[in-house]
Design an enzyme around this catalytic site. Structure first.
Site, PDB file in Angstrom:
ATOM      1  N   SER A 349     -36.741  22.078 -20.492  1.00 31.94           N
ATOM      2  CA  SER A 349     -35.987  21.139 -20.774  1.00 31.94           C
ATOM      3  C   SER A 349     -36.582  19.768 -21.762  1.00 31.94           C
ATOM      4  O   SER A 349     -37.042  20.179 -22.872  1.00 31.94           O
ATOM      5  CB  SER A 349     -35.784  20.404 -19.652  1.00 31.94           C
ATOM      6  OG  SER A 349     -34.560  18.927 -19.975  1.00 31.94           O
ATOM      7  N   ASP A 469     -25.958  26.565 -18.543  1.00 34.43           N
ATOM      8  CA  ASP A 469     -26.525  25.416 -18.811  1.00 34.43           C
ATOM      9  C   ASP A 469     -25.043  24.629 -19.749  1.00 34.43           C
ATOM     10  O   ASP A 469     -25.363  24.111 -20.893  1.00 34.43           O
ATOM     11  CB  ASP A 469     -27.649  25.709 -19.342  1.00 34.43           C
ATOM     12  CG  ASP A 469     -28.680  24.068 -19.672  1.00 34.43           C
ATOM     13  OD1 ASP A 469     -27.929  23.446 -19.438  1.00 34.43           O
ATOM     14  OD2 ASP A 469     -29.747  24.006 -19.566  1.00 34.43           O
ATOM     15  N   HIS A 499     -29.092  25.501 -15.953  1.00 32.16           N
ATOM     16  CA  HIS A 499     -30.522  24.580 -16.586  1.00 32.16           C
ATOM     17  C   HIS A 499     -31.720  25.033 -15.318  1.00 32.16           C
ATOM     18  O   HIS A 499     -31.933  24.193 -14.530  1.00 32.16           O
ATOM     19  CB  HIS A 499     -30.290  23.279 -16.647  1.00 32.16           C
ATOM     20  CG  HIS A 499     -31.225  22.936 -16.405  1.00 32.16           C
ATOM     21  ND1 HIS A 499     -31.388  22.494 -18.350  1.00 32.16           N
ATOM     22  CD2 HIS A 499     -31.953  21.489 -16.753  1.00 32.16           C
ATOM     23  CE1 HIS A 499     -31.860  21.974 -19.064  1.00 32.16           C
ATOM     24  NE2 HIS A 499     -32.973  20.925 -18.083  1.00 32.16           N
TER      25      HIS A 499
END
Length: 760
Positions: A349, A469, A499
């Site tokens: 991320s 995601d 994610h």
């Protein structure tokens, strides 16, 4: 379980025998296959003074234990080898399987018995995953088969866990960055947490650039969240222009201070278990949060090249090109005399995003990045096609909200007292610059777009990304991966999860593959390892990974949507509008069940549809007003078994990342029946219908041709499946929630779904 073994390096007989001898296996090319296998098995039981006892607990045949077999005159057969190999890897006869042959086929077992190849089979078996999720050699080393001598030992081109994690050095330095992001007249200092083994060898470094690691301010974050309930503004017709601007760091001076010996220490930092895995294998771990975080100075500039420079400065320090101090008093400097200067960045991320940004600087010393679920354009994270568009699961967030979350200097009361007034001024400037009113691309977002500098990347690149995601959407990796220079080594793992990390999944040897790559790039080991450029998780069955050549094909198939005129009403009743605003998940459920305001088209497939790339909706549309937003989702609709998007724990702590160090669960995506799967989605302000830089008017009740690109994906639909197309306006998870009274009309007879098709 199913084997998808990408990490094993095919090895010659001579090399296999040599590596086995180095591990202490007493094998002899002149001995029979049966004798060598017995010697190998007895070595596995190094905890036992009498290896007859554990050997008798294995079976060689359904009616004979292994001890009896090796004491007999019977010859070694495929049946015996396979049965023993399965048990050595932790599979239990009568529990995990009854018929070994059928079970081996189900596993896609990578070793095929040949009596003349027994040495190579044993070598391959050691490099093969156990039921626990560890390779057999890693499992043996974790039990103490090799001592922790703080030196490198390799097997099949990978480093083994022989570095002592019970006697680690934990220290803090403060790197001077060529920045003054808070404009206080002082160069920013960047706090660096270092964890490294006590070794005489120069160590490579895994660096996690994480703005979260010094703490997060959830209270400030929540106060800063924006209300999504607002009208979609009508924008003036215009052209947007931006310019490429090189980031120019400030000048720094060579440091003449004495070398300090007394460094700040720490006892714990929240670590990343993939880093822990490599820490036990001779790779230093460092965690850096960058400007504007607790222990560092400066302002949280959130995504621009000033923030990137604060991480780059640390790589410069590891290579002797920047100064680090023992403390904020700056009385002594400290050098990275323990480091070999080669760095790989890690993390998911925001962390992976910083890795991408760093790579685009071309900084010397950055040999490789492992960037998971990473952003390549911040505009595409918080905006889409001229719309404010929240990341999935986080309605109301924007980049200045993220700044509040990660500006952890305000968690230190003294820093808050001294610097908060200035911070609020800079934060307000950031809030104005991001232009939440229009949703348009501008210079602020252009300065946070790493795609324009992708050509400068020279390190090896590994990306992982979930095709489910909807936080960091698949377009982020699609665009950066396809923009990478052809001259570099690049790898992409596309999984069917959301994610999430994937290093501890049962079905793929990601950890071991990264081990082989990092030994090549950071330790200079000539291991001849070759990893496919792209590996995709098959969505049609469990635990199946396939090599792919490209992400995005030019071959297309056009699917007609029908002949009707469909009306999409934007307005909801007050109670329904409030209910969806309070719970966007309830809206999604209603949308997918055909209950929310929408135009719905179901397409029954008459043949397989292997999607690879960016689906485009080409629509004939008109709006009853001079504004309009268009949302679309594509579903694989109907009850059948599909992969879930969240991995579940198969075991709680079966993976040992060293020798009794940093244990973690083994995970996998479940395969179970559900009603639908989102394949892709997309959103557009109809004033940006032709491109991002052109703002156009919307003529009332006049037909427009719109091309809405959806999120790229690779997804295989089969003959008889139903492809559901949902067209609507407001999305209560992602877009602004405009409840004004307008409607869109879609002419299906002039509309198509343009699907990129994977070649065979």
């Amino acid at each position: 379980m199913r084997y998808n073994q990408f990490s094993y390096i095919p090895t010659s007989l001579e090399r296999a025998a040599e590596e086995l001898k180095e591990l202490g296996f007493d094998l002899d090319l002149q001995k029979t296959a049966k004798a060598n296998l017995e010697s190998f098995l007895r070595k596995l039981f190094f905890h036992y003074p009498d290896s007859d006892y554990p050997l008798s607990h294995l079976i060689a045949k359904n009616d004979m234990d292994a001890l009896s077999f090796f004491q007999s005159e019977q010859e070694l057969s495929k049946e015996v080898f396979d049965l023993l190999a399965l048990q050595v890897l932790g599979f239990i006869p009568g529990v995990d399987f009854t018929e070994a042959d059928a079970f081996l086929d189900k596993l896609a077992f990578p070793i095929h018995f040949d009596e003349t190849e027994i040495i190579k089979h044993i070598h391959h078996l050691l490099a093969t995953r156990c039921k626990s999720g560890m390779t057999l050699i890693d499992d043996l080393v974790s039990q103490g088969m090799l001592t922790m001598d703080n030196d490198y030992h390799f097997f099949n081109g990978k480093s083994l866990a022989t570095f002592d994690t019970s006697q680690l050095i934990r220290e803090v330095v403060y790197v001077e960055a060529p920045l003054d992001t808070d404009q206080d007249g002082q160069l920013d200092l960047i706090k660096v947490n270092i964890i490294r083994p006590q070794s005489q060898k120069p160590l490579p470094t895994l660096m996690t650039p994480s703005p979260y690691h010094q703490g997060i301010n959830e209270v400030a974050n929540d106060k800063k969240l924006y209300r999504m309930e607002k009208e979609l503004v009508v924008k003036k017709r215009r052209q947007i222009t931006v310019e490429d601007r090189d980031f120019i760091p400030l000048e720094t001076q060579p440091c003449k201070l004495p070398i300090g010996q007394n460094l700040e220490s720490f006892s714990y930092i929240n670590s990343y278990s993939l880093n822990d895995y490599f820490l036990a294998r001779g790779f230093a771990n460092i965690y850096v949060s960058g400007v504007g975080t607790a222990g560092s100075t400066g302002f949280m500039t959130s995504g621009d090249y000033a923030q990137i420079e604060s991480f780059k400065a640390v790589i410069d320090w590891l290579n002797g090109r920047a100064t680090a101090y023992t403390s904020h008093s700056k009385n002594h400097q400290v050098r990275a005399d323990w480091a070999n200067g080669l760095v790989c960045t890690t993390g998911k991320s925001y962390l992976g995003t910083m890795s991408t940004g760093l790579a685009t600087t071309g900084v010397d010393g950055l040999a490789m990045i492992i960037a998971e679920s990473a952003i390549s354009s911040w505009y595409n994270y918080y905006r889409e096609n001229g719309l404010v568009c929240s990341p999935g699961g986080y309605p109301g967030e924007d980049l200045d909200v993220l700044t509040e979350l990660t500006y952890s200097r305000n968690l230190l009361a003294g820093d808050y007292l001294r610097h908060n007034d200035r911070y609020q001024e800079l934060l307000n400037q950031q809030s104005q610059a991001l232009d939440r009113q229009s949703g348009d691309y501008n210079q602020f977002w252009h300065d946070r777009n790493y795609l324009k500098n992708a050509h400068q990347i020279k390190c090896d690149v590994v990306y992982t990304h979930g095709l489910q995601d909807w936080n960091v959407k698949p377009r982020q990796v699609y665009e950066i991966f396809n923009a990478l220079p052809s001259t570099i080594n690049k790898h992409l793992f596309l999984h069917q999860g959301e994610h999430v990390y994937m290093h501890n999944w049962q079905s793929i040897d990601f950890r071991e593959s990264m081990n082989a790559l990092l030994c090549q790039k950071l330790l200079g080991l000539a291991n001849d390892f070759s990893l496919p450029e792209m590996i995709w998780q098959d969505n049609t069955c469990p635990q199946n990974w396939q090599e792919r050549k490209v992400f995005g094909t030019s071959t297309i198939k056009e699917l007609d949507l029908g002949q009707e005129l469909l009306l999409i009403d934007n307005h909801y009743g007050e109670d329904e509008f409030k209910a969806y605003g309070k719970d966007f998940r309830a809206f999604k459920a209603a949308l997918f069940e055909g209950k929310a305001n929408q135009a719905l088209v179901d397409i029954l497939l008459e043949e397989d549809l292997p999607i690879n790339g960016e689906i485009v909706l080409q629509l004939k549309v008109k709006s009853s007003e001079n504004k309009g937003l268009l949302s679309a989702q594509i579903l694989d609709y109907g009850k059948k078994k599909r992969l879930g998007d969240l991995p579940i724990a198969l075991t709680q702590s079966s993976i040992d990342n060293g020798q009794n160090f940093s244990r973690e669960p083994l995970k996998e995506l479940p395969f179970r029946e559900d009603s639908y799967r989102v394949i892709s989605k997309g959103f557009m302000n109809l004033q940006n219908r032709n491109n991002l830089s052109s703002i156009e008017t919307i003529p009332n009740n006049k037909w427009m041709t719109v091309r809405l690109p959806l999120q790229p994906t690779i997804y295989h639909l089969e003959k008889g499946d139903t492809l559901r197309v949902i067209l609507y306006t407001t999305d209560f998870e992602h877009t602004v929630r405009d409840n004004s009274n307008y409607a869109l009309t879609i002419d299906l007879s002039q509309s198509q779904l343009i699907v990129p098709i994977a070649s065979n």
